[in-house]
Motif scaffolding. Structure first.
Motif, short mmCIF file in Angstrom:
data_model
loop_
_atom_site.label_atom_id
_atom_site.label_comp_id
_atom_site.label_asym_id
_atom_site.label_seq_id
_atom_site.Cartn_x
_atom_site.Cartn_y
_atom_site.Cartn_z
N PRO A 38 0.83 -1.21 0.00
CA PRO A 38 0.00 0.00 0.00
C PRO A 38 0.86 1.26 0.00
N VAL A 39 0.28 2.34 -0.49
CA VAL A 39 0.93 3.64 -0.49
C VAL A 39 -0.03 4.63 0.16
N TYR A 40 0.49 5.39 1.14
CA TYR A 40 -0.32 6.40 1.83
C TYR A 40 0.28 7.77 1.60
N PHE A 41 -0.59 8.76 1.43
CA PHE A 41 -0.16 10.11 1.13
C PHE A 41 -0.25 10.99 2.39
N PHE A 42 0.78 11.84 2.54
CA PHE A 42 0.85 12.77 3.66
C PHE A 42 1.15 14.17 3.14
N ASN A 43 0.74 15.15 3.88
CA ASN A 43 1.07 16.54 3.59
C ASN A 43 2.50 16.79 4.07
N SER A 44 3.39 17.12 3.13
CA SER A 44 4.78 17.31 3.53
C SER A 44 4.98 18.59 4.33
N GLY A 45 3.96 19.47 4.36
CA GLY A 45 4.09 20.70 5.12
C GLY A 45 3.85 20.51 6.60
N ASN A 46 2.88 19.62 6.95
CA ASN A 46 2.57 19.45 8.38
C ASN A 46 2.54 18.00 8.82
N GLY A 47 2.77 17.06 7.89
CA GLY A 47 2.82 15.66 8.26
C GLY A 47 1.46 15.01 8.40
N ASP A 48 0.37 15.73 8.08
CA ASP A 48 -0.96 15.15 8.23
C ASP A 48 -1.21 14.08 7.17
N VAL A 49 -1.87 13.00 7.59
CA VAL A 49 -2.27 11.97 6.63
C VAL A 49 -3.41 12.53 5.79
N LEU A 50 -3.40 12.19 4.49
CA LEU A 50 -4.42 12.70 3.58
C LEU A 50 -5.38 11.58 3.20
N ASP A 51 -6.66 11.91 3.28
CA ASP A 51 -7.69 10.93 2.95
C ASP A 51 -7.51 10.48 1.50
N GLY A 52 -7.75 9.18 1.21
CA GLY A 52 -7.50 8.69 -0.13
C GLY A 52 -8.73 8.49 -0.98
N ASP A 53 -9.93 8.83 -0.45
CA ASP A 53 -11.10 8.56 -1.28
C ASP A 53 -11.35 9.69 -2.27
N ALA A 54 -12.38 9.50 -3.08
CA ALA A 54 -12.60 10.42 -4.19
C ALA A 54 -13.05 11.81 -3.75
N THR A 55 -13.39 11.98 -2.47
CA THR A 55 -13.84 13.30 -2.02
C THR A 55 -12.69 14.22 -1.65
N PHE A 56 -11.49 13.67 -1.53
CA PHE A 56 -10.33 14.48 -1.16
C PHE A 56 -9.58 14.85 -2.43
N ILE A 57 -9.74 16.09 -2.87
CA ILE A 57 -9.16 16.54 -4.14
C ILE A 57 -7.85 17.27 -3.88
N HIS A 58 -6.81 16.90 -4.63
CA HIS A 58 -5.51 17.54 -4.52
C HIS A 58 -5.27 18.43 -5.74
N GLU A 59 -4.44 19.44 -5.57
CA GLU A 59 -4.02 20.27 -6.69
C GLU A 59 -2.66 19.82 -7.18
N GLU A 60 -2.27 20.31 -8.35
CA GLU A 60 -1.01 19.85 -8.94
C GLU A 60 0.20 20.21 -8.08
N ASP A 61 0.09 21.29 -7.28
CA ASP A 61 1.22 21.69 -6.44
C ASP A 61 1.02 21.30 -4.99
N SER A 62 0.09 20.37 -4.73
CA SER A 62 -0.10 19.90 -3.36
C SER A 62 1.18 19.24 -2.87
N PRO A 63 1.66 19.63 -1.67
CA PRO A 63 2.92 19.07 -1.15
C PRO A 63 2.70 17.66 -0.62
N ILE A 64 2.91 16.66 -1.45
CA ILE A 64 2.61 15.27 -1.11
C ILE A 64 3.91 14.48 -0.91
N ILE A 65 3.95 13.71 0.19
CA ILE A 65 4.98 12.68 0.36
C ILE A 65 4.26 11.36 0.57
N ALA A 66 4.99 10.26 0.39
CA ALA A 66 4.38 8.93 0.48
C ALA A 66 5.10 8.08 1.52
#
Length: 349
Positions: A38-66
């Motif tokens: 599995p791969v989980y996405f986090f906000n690299s700015g604050n370390g928060d885990v990001l929801d993976g379902d279709a309701t959580f929309i990211h932008e192209e410059d969203s700071p994502i780490i895995a």
């Protein structure tokens, strides 16, 4: 600024853990979409885990780490022995293990530290390899986003962890599909309309067996010429004709024979040539299963002869027939046009 400080802070913590106490590793089972885990996405700015379902929309410059854990961004991805490099990739399902020469886009940000990948940056607008993020953004569609352990200068892949994402064309906004879901092993589905014509079946009772020869049918011959034995030779073709068998219940088959009259000179009826001088090569077309009869050689032909036949359970429907002719006149035969008739006779077996 706050976000940038957070990114630097996470990187610093990761470096310290690699050098010291160690980082937890992901040992999860392979996923149904083909990912090694599995791969989980986090906000690299604050370390928060990001929801993976279709309701959580990211932008192209969203700071994502895995990471390989749903709540701990420090859970790293362990590479197999022989790994010499690491890349983040964005590619069409089915090409996740194609390496940088086969990926749609990739990012060199992930670093391989003691055979582990930790905190890989998956911010999409930083993917410049391949055709690049901008082409993906314009096209939109379904892709796999993840990291890979590589060798041979990132051309070959040993391990790959990825998540299926859907990119909105034009905006670059995207959402992640839950872990394991997506295209298993790269499979995708699509639909193709199939419109097959069907001809109406024959009645479920025996119909007729019919021979159809065009009215006034006549073979067509070429101009005559002498061969090496000083004989006059001409070749010709029979017009097409058909046998139609509608006996769909009994299916006994049929036999078609051909007989040829003696050839008579049109200007001098006393000048005749034997029918043995007419060579015949029958032809059969169609898928009824009927077969042509034996060829007859000019000079030694024997009439009557089987032109075509259909064994039991074959010959149904329409069979189209024809044939090639060769007429060889014996040396010394008077010149002129010689007339004859071929009589075709069809009988059921």
């Amino acid at each position: 600024m706050h976000q940038s400080l957070k990114v630097a802070s996470i990187a610093a913590v990761a470096a310290a853990l690699v050098a010291g106490a160690g980082i937890a590793s992901s040992q999860a089972a392979p996923q149904s979409n083909g990912s090694d885990g599995p791969v989980y996405f986090f906000n690299s700015g604050n370390g928060d885990v990001l929801d993976g379902d279709a309701t959580f929309i990211h932008e192209e410059d969203s700071p994502i780490i895995a990471a390989g854990h749903p709540t701990d961004y420090n859970v790293r991805f362990d590479c197999s022995p022989g790994t010499t490099g690491a890349l983040a990739f964005l590619t069409e399902p089915g090409s996740e293990r194609a390496g940088r020469n086969g990926w749609t886009a990739y990012n060199i940000t992930p670093q391989l530290i003691q055979q582990h990948i930790n905190l890989p940056n998956l911010q999409l607008d930083r993917f410049g390899g391949g055709i690049g993020w901008h082409a993906v953004k314009a096209a939109g569609g379904t892709y796999s986003l993840g990291v890979a352990c590589t060798y041979d200068n990132e051309v070959n892949v040993l391990d790959a962890w990825y998540r299926t994402i859907v990119v909105e064309a034009g905006t670059g906004n995207w959402h992640a599909v839950p872990n394991g879901e997506g295209s298993e092993g790269g499979e995708q589905t699509g639909e193709i309309d199939l419109n097959a014509p069907v001809v109406e079946s024959l009645p479920l009772e025996d119909g007729d067996l019919t021979l159809s020869v065009p009215a006034g049918a006549s073979a067509t011959f070429t101009a005559a010429a002498l061969n090496g034995q000083n004989q006059s030779v001409t070749t010709g073709t029979l017009p097409s004709f058909t046998v139609t068998d509608e006996r769909v219940l009994s299916r006994p088959g049929w036999t078609l024979t051909a007989n040829v009259n003696q050839f008579v000179n049109a200007s001098n009826p006393t000048a005749t040539i034997s029918n043995a001088q007419l060579g015949l090569v029958p032809s059969v077309s169609g898928d009824s299963g009927a077969v042509k009869g034996a060829n007859q050689a000019a000079g030694s032909a024997a009439y009557s002869t089987v032109f075509a036949s259909a064994a039991a359970n074959t010959g149904l429907g329409v069979t189209t027939l024809g044939g090639d002719l060769t007429f060889v006149a014996p040396e010394g035969a008077p010149a002129g046009t010689y007339n004859s008739k071929m009589t075709l006779t069809l009988v059921g077996n």
